[in-house]
Design a protein around this motif. Structure first.
Motif, PDB file in Angstrom:
ATOM      1  N   GLY A 323      -0.991   3.720  -7.622  1.00 49.91           N
ATOM      2  CA  GLY A 323      -1.259   4.174  -6.263  1.00 49.91           C
ATOM      3  C   GLY A 323      -0.312   3.651  -5.207  1.00 49.91           C
ATOM      4  N   VAL A 324       0.731   2.909  -5.601  1.00 46.76           N
ATOM      5  CA  VAL A 324       1.686   2.360  -4.629  1.00 46.76           C
ATOM      6  C   VAL A 324       2.491   3.488  -3.994  1.00 46.76           C
ATOM      7  N   ARG A 338      -0.617   0.260  -0.955  1.00 51.58           N
ATOM      8  CA  ARG A 338      -1.383   1.340  -1.598  1.00 51.58           C
ATOM      9  C   ARG A 338      -2.012   2.173  -0.493  1.00 51.58           C
ATOM     10  N   ARG A 342      -5.533   5.708  -6.488  1.00 50.58           N
ATOM     11  CA  ARG A 342      -4.712   5.538  -7.693  1.00 50.58           C
ATOM     12  C   ARG A 342      -4.518   6.872  -8.391  1.00 50.58           C
TER      13      ARG A 342
END
Length: 343
Positions: A323-324, A338, A342
């Motif tokens: 999820g970055v 984030r 995700r």
């Protein structure tokens, strides 16, 4: 200007008449024409160009006056109630951290300058929380600052924890929940006993152990953290393990910050709290450790490569991002943000 001009002409005429009346007849008709035109043009300017003598009246005509209710609406009450470290600059953050910690942290000194990664990102988080239904910020920091003899600075641990509590207690309307994870159990428990109102909970264990990391997460309620900070041993593979295990435990909108990533480029004996441990493992090329493993910098760059190429050559590694959506690398620290669920 015109008034001065025709006044000067009249004075000249008067002197000539007084000195020799016959000179009046010798004057050029142009002088008389200039006088007449000056009087006429001056009158026009006074009537249509020059401002009225009552300047307050002119102001009222030129600028519509808002009533008091309209003025109140124009004021940003949210920003005005925020502390200086949120609305100001990294230097304001540095001053607050230094004051709150009592000088017991090196986060904002000239060797680290972490204020440049913390202030803009934490200020954004504060503003985000104020406008969200969940008005709570959960922060977990690895490393209390324990060291042989007591603490790393003046033999006293817990400086940054004091600083975090001081800074976030200034944010009205947002609850601050601080968690600390420390390898040196005796030091951590003693500090918590002596400072009962600083950390919400103190966890002990090995930051390179997935079991200990997951246990601490469950002890903290099993809910994502808005901020996770790794300021522990700085051993490269410890930093990598902590990042990979804890990154999925960062809340959407939250950040993971790794301090002292210069451990990739040079070596020193790691501080384990109770003792000085193994070398952190950095080498001159910054990419491989002394035992030919990847450094934290190399690992972060792999995150960057997948982030950029996730829709192209690295689709099969998209899950690696957890999820970055943003990665910042500063001189001695890195931040992963984030901003989406995700993938």
């Amino acid at each position: 200007i015109f008034s001065i001009y025709y006044y000067a002409l009249i004075c000249t005429m008067a002197k000539r008449i007084k000195g020799n009346g016959r000179q009046l007849g010798a004057m050029s008709y142009k002088h008389f024409a200039a006088v007449i035109l000056s009087f006429g043009f001056g009158a026009v300017c006074n009537r249509f160009v020059m401002p009225p003598k009552d300047l307050s009246a002119a102001s009222k005509l030129a600028v519509p006056q808002a009533n008091s209710a309209e003025l109140v609406v124009a004021v940003d009450t949210t920003s005005s109630s925020l502390p200086q470290w949120v609305t100001g600059t990294p230097q304001d953050f540095a001053s607050g951290m230094t004051q709150g910690s009592g000088g017991l942290t090196d986060k904002v000194n000239s060797a680290h300058l972490f204020q440049f990664i913390y202030q803009p990102n934490l200020a954004r988080l504060v503003r985000q929380k104020i406008s969200s239904p969940s008005k709570k910020i959960r922060l977990l920091e690895f490393g209390l600052g324990c060291a042989p003899g007591g603490g790393m600075i003046r033999r006293i641990p817990g400086g940054s924890a004091l600083g975090w509590r001081y800074l976030f207690n200034q944010v009205d309307g947002v609850e601050f929940e601080l968690h600390v994870f420390e390898f040196d159990k005796d030091c951590a428990l003693k500090w918590h006993e002596n400072n009962p109102n600083i950390a919400s909970m103190v966890h002990t264990g090995d930051a390179s152990s997935e079991e200990d990391l997951n246990r601490a997460y469950q002890e903290a309620g099993g809910q994502p953290f808005d901020v996770i900070i790794d300021d522990a041993s700085h051993i490269n593979w410890h930093q990598i393990k902590t990042l990979d295990v804890m990154l999925p435990k960062v809340a959407v909108g939250g950040v993971f910050i790794v301090e002292d990533i210069q451990s990739s480029c040079r070596g020193w004996a790691a501080n384990m709290g109770t003792h000085r441990g193994a070398d952190v493992g950095g080498t001159k090329d910054c990419m491989t450790t002394r035992d030919d493993k990847e450094t934290i910098l190399s690992h972060l760059m792999e995150y960057q490569r997948v982030l950029v190429g996730q829709h192209n050559g690295f689709r099969d590694k998209k899950e690696f991002l957890k999820g970055v959506t943003k990665i910042e690398i500063h001189s001695n620290s890195a931040l992963l943000s984030r901003e989406i669920e995700r993938a």
